[in-house]
Design an enzyme around this catalytic site. Structure first.
Site, mmCIF file in Angstrom:
data_model
loop_
_atom_site.group_PDB
_atom_site.id
_atom_site.type_symbol
_atom_site.label_atom_id
_atom_site.label_comp_id
_atom_site.label_asym_id
_atom_site.label_seq_id
_atom_site.Cartn_x
_atom_site.Cartn_y
_atom_site.Cartn_z
ATOM 1 N N GLU A 7 0.698 -1.243 0.040
ATOM 2 C CA GLU A 7 0.120 -0.176 0.154
ATOM 3 C C GLU A 7 0.778 1.246 -0.080
ATOM 4 O OE1 GLU A 7 -3.243 0.139 2.723
ATOM 5 O OE2 GLU A 7 -3.338 -1.801 2.805
ATOM 6 N N ASP A 83 -2.558 -4.344 3.518
ATOM 7 C CA ASP A 83 -2.549 -4.495 5.091
ATOM 8 C C ASP A 83 -3.536 -5.644 5.432
ATOM 9 O OD1 ASP A 83 -0.802 -2.414 5.363
ATOM 10 O OD2 ASP A 83 -2.457 -1.000 5.967
ATOM 11 N N TYR A 296 1.266 -4.776 13.229
ATOM 12 C CA TYR A 296 0.485 -3.843 12.787
ATOM 13 C C TYR A 296 -0.445 -3.144 13.737
ATOM 14 C CZ TYR A 296 -3.174 -2.618 9.186
ATOM 15 O OH TYR A 296 -4.269 -1.983 8.447
#
Length: 693
Positions: A7, A83, A296
């Protein structure tokens, strides 16, 4: 050559560093497609055809998509590494669509930390795109588009509010309801007893606990004075208790608790926390090269991987000793928790904050230390405090003194908690003491504090509103729309925010209902699990919402314009306040028949008290666009003379008497030169040169 698509550019750089020259790692820079804004109502959704969406490539991503297509044609294999959440899965699907990749064959990489080991493991255990996850995101997007577009247009036309949304409006309702509690709060008087004794030359505060009838409540001065008058003013030690209290460390961070803790401990806004955490996740240049420092950061899980626990156990025992290791806690589920992710933790226990401080900016270091300390503390032993409670009696009235001392630091050996230790001197039962201080103090109950950003995130999580990825953006949207303000006092709804909330509550009560919003999140989770069909969920929502919307469209009032109390000089109508693109202005109520707009009367500039050395007109104070004051000629634009107001030479120069007319000679500046000129210029044109000392 294998093509890996992620991303963000920062993420692509870090992953590319790990994978080497056999891989080309490129970034989509977020979503490449979104719903179109053409068609009926500009929704980009064919409601009559099972809500079929029409997607278009975002204008700002045309070049990105073109580049990715060219690279995809040359690649031997394509791997999608967006993600590991609902939005990331949707981005992977959109990429597969625009690049004409087969959904059932294209490899999808999932990893929760950007380390070499994690990336290589994801490649070895690749999967395909999870279409249930994609359908869940698509259902959310369609529902939010229908609701957002329709409500926003309605509110814009009726009350000049910019937008409404499923999550943002429910959140606005929470803030506005709390503000009403504050505004409606009625303060009440109450009195407390402040008291202390002295022992070993040390003043010790004692607290009134109860009398023979239980808890003491004093509502006014008379009751307080009467209570004190009944005391013998002699305190006898009645009882001494010592207890130990074990205090466990807190769970490792998830998104909401990180945003709360960063706000309260570091003063970070939720937007700042999200941004800094993103940079730590995507990778920082260290002595090891580019490395992702945390896992994350959008997660609602407190789970820690077994591999990290084993690494942390070894580190804790070797650094502090066996007695300081405890292990993982039972994973507590929060409302609507998705446990696919881990908690937010460092990617290596050996990257201590101190060891990598030199590679981080101030904000990155502070947030990383907060995450690191919280993670390691969560695996450490409880701290143990010894609590001493001494009870004193005076005429059947009980006072207590409390002391606390830490007897085993446990997890707090890393100084994560602030300790307020205060041990008591040694007391014995039967000892007598006199009051050192004894006074009644008047108090008034205070209204509840406004929510700050950290507190609001906690409420959103507890009520099931939004997801970890939306907490910060929802608050930021409300601020951008000028529905709320955020400052040291907390989150305060604006007049427009209160109006928007009130209108939505009156006509769209379901939307402002916290349970409704939370239930919708739960239904979207079921789509993700595959137990609910996305089309059925959207249709169920639409049928209910559309009926309410059409009914409200007919009934919703148009907010009356506020008058100024003045009349229009053109047609005699009332002058009213209106809101435009550039803020509030005043115009005629009869617009568009009468187009009168009242122009702001500019305040006359203040005169300096001397004349312009260039043309003789009075000099005045003016301000530039930054608000800085300077001196200029009042004859502007015909005369463009200016001078700095802070010129130290002009400021400190002495005056002289003009030998020609008796006026005052003052130091002046023309371009880059200084000279003495007469204050009676242009009648008297006497001037003298200025000699610098």
């Amino acid at each position: 050559m294998k093509l890996v698509i992620v991303e963000s550019p920062a993420k692509s750089k870090t992953i590319g560093h790990y994978l080497g020259s056999d891989y080309d790692v490129e970034a989509s820079v977020g979503h490449v497609r979104d719903l179109a804004i053409q068609g009926k109502e500009g929704l980009g959704i064919d409601i009559s055809n099972d809500f079929k969406p029409t997607y278009v490539v975002n204008k700002d991503k045309t070049a990105v998509v073109k580049s990715l297509k060219a690279k995809a044609k040359k690649a031997d294999e394509i791997l999608l590494a967006t993600d590991p959440d609902r939005e990331g899965e949707a981005i992977a699907w959109h990429l597969a669509e625009v690049l004409s990749l087969p959904i059932e064959k294209t490899k999808r990489l999932e990893f929760h930390e950007i380390t070499k080991k994690s990336i290589l493991n994801a490649i070895d255990h690749s999967r395909t795109i999870d279409m249930n996850l994609v359908h869940s995101q698509e259902a959310r997007r369609i529902i939010d588009r229908i609701l957002g577009f329709r409500l926003s247009k309605l509110l814009q036309s009726k009350i000049k509010s910019q937008s409404a949304g499923r999550v943002q409006s429910a959140t606005l309702g929470i803030i506005c309801d709390h503000e009403k509690e504050i505004l409606n709060f009625v303060s009440e008087e109450y009195w407390t007893i402040n008291s202390s004794i002295k022992k070993d030359d040390k003043e010790i505060k004692i607290e009134l606990l109860k009398d023979g009838n239980g808890k003491v409540e004093l509502k006014n001065k008379e009751q307080a004075d009467k209570f004190i008058s009944k005391l013998n003013k002699k305190l006898v030690v009645n009882d001494i208790k010592k207890t130990t209290k074990s205090i466990a460390s807190k769970d490792p961070f998830r998104t909401s608790t990180l945003e709360q803790s960063a706000y309260s401990n570091l003063g970070f806004k939720t937007k700042t926390t999200a941004s800094v955490a993103q940079s730590l996740y995507e990778g920082v240049e260290t002595n090891e090269g580019l490395v992702g420092l945390i896992t994350y950061m959008r997660t609602d899980s407190t789970r820690i991987s077994d591999a990290f626990v084993a690494e942390a156990k070894e580190y804790i025992i070797n650094t502090y000793g066996d007695v300081f290791y405890k292990g993982t806690k039972v994973n507590k589920n929060v409302k609507l928790q998705q446990d696919a992710h881990e908690c937010i933790r460092p990617t290596s226990i050996y990257r201590t904050p101190k060891s990598i401080k030199q590679y981080l900016n101030d904000r990155q270091y502070k947030l990383y230390k907060l995450i690191y300390d919280r993670t390691i503390a969560s695996l450490m032993s409880d701290k143990i405090n010894e609590i001493t409670t001494v009870s004193f009696l005076d005429n059947n009235v009980e006072f207590v003194a409390k002391g606390s001392v830490n007897v085993f630091p446990g997890y707090n050996i890393i100084k994560i908690d602030k300790e307020n230790e205060g041990d008591l001197p040694i007391f014995n039962v039967g000892e007598e003491y006199e009051f050192f201080t004894l006074e009644a103090v008047q108090n008034f109950t205070k209204p509840p504090l406004r929510y700050n950003e950290g507190k609001l995130v906690k409420i959103m999580e507890e009520d099931g509103i939004g997801r970890p990825s939306t907490y910060a953006s929802t608050i930021q949207t409300l601020i951008t729309r000028k529905y709320i303000t955020s400052d040291k006092e907390g989150l305060t709804p604006t007049e427009q925010g209160m109006l928007t909330s009130n209108v939505l509550k009156k006509y769209f009560s379901d939307l402002m209902n916290v349970e409704y919003t939370a239930n919708m999140e739960s239904e979207l989770d079921k789509v993700q699990e595959g137990s609910v069909n996305e089309i059925e969920l959207i249709r169920k929502f639409y049928d209910s919402f559309n009926k309410t919307y059409l009914d409200a469209k007919e009934k919703i009032y148009k907010e009356p314009l506020k008058t100024t109390g003045e009349k229009c000089p053109v047609c005699g109508g009332d002058l009213v306040f209106r809101k435009g693109r550039y803020g509030e202005f005043i115009s005629c109520i009869n617009y568009p028949k009468c187009k009168y707009v009242k122009k702001e009367e500019k305040e006359a500039p203040k005169e300096v008290g001397r004349n312009c050395p260039s043309c003789g007109s009075p000099l005045v104070y003016r301000k530039n666009k930054k608000g800085d004051e300077f001196i200029a000629c009042s004859a502007y634009p015909s005369c463009k003379y200016i001078e700095s107001i802070e010129d130290p030479i002009l400021k400190d120069a002495p005056t002289k008497v003009c030998p020609s007319c008796g006026g005052t000679l003052t130091l002046r500046k023309y371009r880059k030169s200084y000279f003495y000129g007469c204050s009676n210029y242009p009648k008297c044109k006497h001037s003298e040169p200025y000699e610098k000392k």
